[in-house]
Design an enzyme around this catalytic site. Structure first.
Site, mmCIF file in Angstrom:
data_model
loop_
_atom_site.group_PDB
_atom_site.id
_atom_site.type_symbol
_atom_site.label_atom_id
_atom_site.label_comp_id
_atom_site.label_asym_id
_atom_site.label_seq_id
_atom_site.Cartn_x
_atom_site.Cartn_y
_atom_site.Cartn_z
ATOM 1 N N PRO A 180 3.289 -30.666 -4.363
ATOM 2 C CA PRO A 180 3.905 -29.649 -5.224
ATOM 3 C C PRO A 180 5.163 -29.087 -4.586
ATOM 4 O O PRO A 180 5.214 -28.838 -3.379
ATOM 5 C CB PRO A 180 2.810 -28.586 -5.341
ATOM 6 N N CYS A 181 6.181 -28.874 -5.424
ATOM 7 C CA CYS A 181 7.511 -28.531 -4.894
ATOM 8 C C CYS A 181 7.897 -27.083 -5.126
ATOM 9 O O CYS A 181 9.008 -26.692 -4.779
ATOM 10 C CB CYS A 181 8.559 -29.438 -5.530
ATOM 11 N N GLN A 182 7.020 -26.243 -5.700
ATOM 12 C CA GLN A 182 7.448 -24.893 -6.080
ATOM 13 C C GLN A 182 7.954 -24.076 -4.900
ATOM 14 O O GLN A 182 8.855 -23.258 -5.039
ATOM 15 C CB GLN A 182 6.289 -24.140 -6.752
ATOM 16 N N SER A 183 7.364 -24.294 -3.717
ATOM 17 C CA SER A 183 7.766 -23.470 -2.582
ATOM 18 C C SER A 183 9.138 -23.836 -2.039
ATOM 19 O O SER A 183 9.693 -23.138 -1.203
ATOM 20 C CB SER A 183 6.726 -23.582 -1.459
ATOM 21 N N PHE A 184 9.698 -24.972 -2.518
ATOM 22 C CA PHE A 184 11.046 -25.357 -2.108
ATOM 23 C C PHE A 184 12.029 -25.301 -3.268
ATOM 24 O O PHE A 184 13.150 -25.760 -3.156
ATOM 25 C CB PHE A 184 11.038 -26.790 -1.561
#
Length: 655
Positions: free
Chosen positions: A132-136
């Site tokens: 998952p890419c939300q934190s970047f």
């Protein structure tokens, strides 16, 4: 599974005169047109199945709705297991893994990757997937930095590395947002590179735009390919100005041609839905800003995400399809409506025959989180050729490591194009004379302020009645508020609002604004700003105070001054409010110590004052509300209260 009956011999063609990608299309018997990517995948799988090479056993991690799995399956990889946490995504994978379906013979596994320990018998040649890419993501940056590996989702790559160490495949493909390279000032990116190196892999990485590879969507993502031995080069773009043959982009209109639209619903509902109609294709909410030349601006420049009210241009690829978004998150169709799920699949190059399970929201999430299969197919072929040593029946052309692609530069050039489109569209609109919007308006009204900062003409539970008096003219807007039904002349405090010196974007046809109250009451303070905001919307069409002021990371378009009645006894908190209205300690991340110095109060009281500001409707952020903000720092974005019943921050607390 649909089968193609295709001749194995190359059709007669002067292939020396065409590019490598055109040679592939010729070999596969594919012509450009609607859903050509589906036929590309089917034909590619059929052709590669004719070759007698050993199965390339592949493990898929963070499989989502199956975008990469479609791509690698079509390129002849044997997807043995697909690891995915979300049950709703697993339903899609299971549906399409059945006999005769697109991913037949693959095995979906619903499990948290942190609990996934493969059987000792599992042997794989390759691993695919991106955590998952939300934190970047861009959303993280906008919220005050990027959490990166400090977020639990950002550390999932470590599980990816664990499985690389355990299974020791020949290589892997890892996909994520480009923000991963800048998170925590580059420290996380260095950590990720070192982790892959320690697992025994040399990595090669590039930022790619999906539109460059035949996807009718501009979607920038970072791709990392790791190899145990040998080298790897990324394939040249197949479409766009950087492609060897300058093949035109696959456009949105081409992609959705032929899709059943019998169940589409025209228009958008809600507060801003009507605005979509006049927005030119390719533009977004910024059409309604002063900077774009709109005579009656509704929004402030860069105050919204770029996909807010974004209408797709039929003659270009669309902007990135988001997995999650609000009511006004585009892309929307140039026909002034939402795209259907079938159309979104086409724009992501997910095959028509691939069934996505779930309601519309679940389907959009799976589509928006997927790697577009057509981009994945080209990458899979390059891996088949260079890492797996499979002789391809057609050529591939690869870029040198220092080859520069131009999609970022072209993206910057779009601003001029959009400005021209906006100018042409505005010229066609019937434009009213702004000076006729207001001459003199006077009157009295009653509003109700609710505990969740709702502002309404109707009384509700726990709401407070506010009596308002208006006198609006071209020299001054005066709004007076009180809780008593008996009119009182004396004002206990006044909020004077002025345009910032030199500001040319003050859209209110008046010199200043005076907000007055007959008692020093927090509810009246909040109510005055709400009443001011309501009149802005009624008279100018400007959406709210944030749009009038501008996004907090830019210089504000107006400032405020709060004064109290002479002799009025006030406590220190109201002096803090007075500072905030003047912009002191606002729009910057500051520690409690810094705020205490700016406001002239004790450090130990700062948290209590911030809590009180929130109780008046001010948005106050810290590490608990926005993990990207360092511990011990606080952010008050605006000089005025912004919380509403719909605000996400309302459901958070300062800890």
């Amino acid at each position: 599974m649909q089968q193609l009956s295709l001749p194995l011999n190359l059709p007669n063609a002067d292939i020396d005169q065409i590019t490598w990608f055109q040679k592939i299309l010729t070999f596969l018997g594919i012509n450009r047109g609607a859903a050509w990517c589906d036929q590309f995948g089917l034909s590619l799988r059929y052709r590669l199945n004719q070759q007698s090479h050993s199965p390339i056993k592949t493990l898929s991690l963070f499989s989502g709705g199956g975008g990469l799995d479609i791509a690698f399956h079509d390129a002849g990889f044997d997807i043995v297991q697909m690891v995915e946490l979300e049950p709703k995504y697993i339903q899609t994978l299971e549906k399409n893994s059945q006999t005769g379906q697109w991913l037949e013979n693959s095995q979906p596994i619903c499990i948290d990757i942190r609990k996934f320990f493969p059987s000792p018998d599992l042997k794989v040649d390759f691993i695919i997937g991106g955590p998952p890419c939300q934190s970047f993501s861009a959303a993280g940056r906008r919220a005050a930095g990027v959490a990166g590996t400090k977020d639990t989702r950002g550390t999932l790559f470590q599980e990816y590395v664990r499985l690389l160490k355990t299974l020791q495949p020949k290589g892997f493909l890892f996909e994520n947002v480009y923000g991963i390279t800048g998170a925590q000032k580059g420290e996380d990116w260095q950590e990720i590179q070192n982790a892959f190196k320690q697992a025994g892999y040399t990595i090669h990485f590039r930022l790619l735009d999906a539109a460059d590879y035949g996807v009718p969507q501009h979607r920038e993502r970072l791709f990392i390919v790791g190899v145990k031995t040998g080298n790897y080069l990324f394939p040249y773009p197949t479409h766009g100005p950087d492609s060897p043959g300058k093949e035109p982009f696959y456009t949105a209109k081409e992609a959705v041609t032929g899709v059943d639209k019998s169940h589409t619903e025209p228009g958008l509902t809600g507060r801003y839905g009507h605005l979509l109609t006049d927005i030119p294709p390719g533009l977004n909410y910024s059409f309604y800003t002063t900077e774009m030349g709109h005579p009656h601006p509704v929004f402030s420049w860069r105050s919204k995400f770029s996909d807010f009210l974004y209408k797709a241009d039929p003659h270009s690829p669309v902007r990135t399809i988001k997995a999650q978004g609000g009511q006004y998150t585009g892309p929307f169709s140039w026909e002034n409506r939402r795209f259907t799920i079938a159309e979104l699949k086409r724009l992501q190059t997910i095959p028509d025959a691939y069934e996505i399970v779930g309601n519309d929201q679940a389907c959009i999430q799976q589509i928006g989180n997927s790697v577009p299969p057509q981009l994945g197919r080209i990458l899979a072929l390059s891996i088949l050729d260079q890492i797996m040593g499979v002789a391809l029946p057609f050529p591939m052309q690869y870029m040198s490591p220092n080859k520069q692609l131009g999609f970022r530069q072209r993206k910057r050039q779009l601003t001029k194009i959009y400005a021209q489109k906006s100018s042409e569209a505005i010229a066609l609109l019937y434009i009213k004379n702004k000076s006729s919007n207001i001459q003199i308006i006077t009157g009295k009204e009653v509003r109700f302020l609710s505990s969740d900062f709702g502002w309404s003409k109707n009384k509700s539970d726990h709401s407070i009645k506010i009596n308002l008096t208006y006198e609006l003219n071209t020299s001054c807007w005066m709004i007076t508020a009180q809780t008593s039904d008996i009119l009182t002349e004396e004002n206990k405090f006044v909020l004077d609002v002025f345009p910032t010196l030199g500001n040319e974007n003050w859209v209110i046809e008046t010199d200043k604004v005076k907000l007055c109250a007959n008692e020093l009451n927090p509810h009246l303070f909040t109510a005055l700003w709400k009443a001011f905001e309501e009149k802005i919307l009624d008279i100018t069409g400007m959406a709210d105070l944030v749009q009038l002021s501008g996004y907090y990371q830019y210089n504000p378009r107006f400032h405020g001054v709060m004064t109290f009645s002479p002799g009025l006894q006030i406590n220190l908190f109201w002096l803090v409010v007075q500072c905030v209205v003047r912009g002191i300690g606002v729009a910057n991340q500051l520690s409690a110590q810094n705020l205490s110095l700016l406001w002239g109060v004790k450090t130990e009281n700062i948290f209590s004052y911030l809590q009180s500001l929130r109780s008046m409707g001010y948005e106050v952020r810290n590490h608990h509300t926005n993990p990207q903000i360092p511990q011990g720092e606080y952010l008050i974005p605006y000089i005025f209260p912004t919380l509403t019943p719909r605000t996400v921050q309302l459901r958070k607390n300062l800890g």
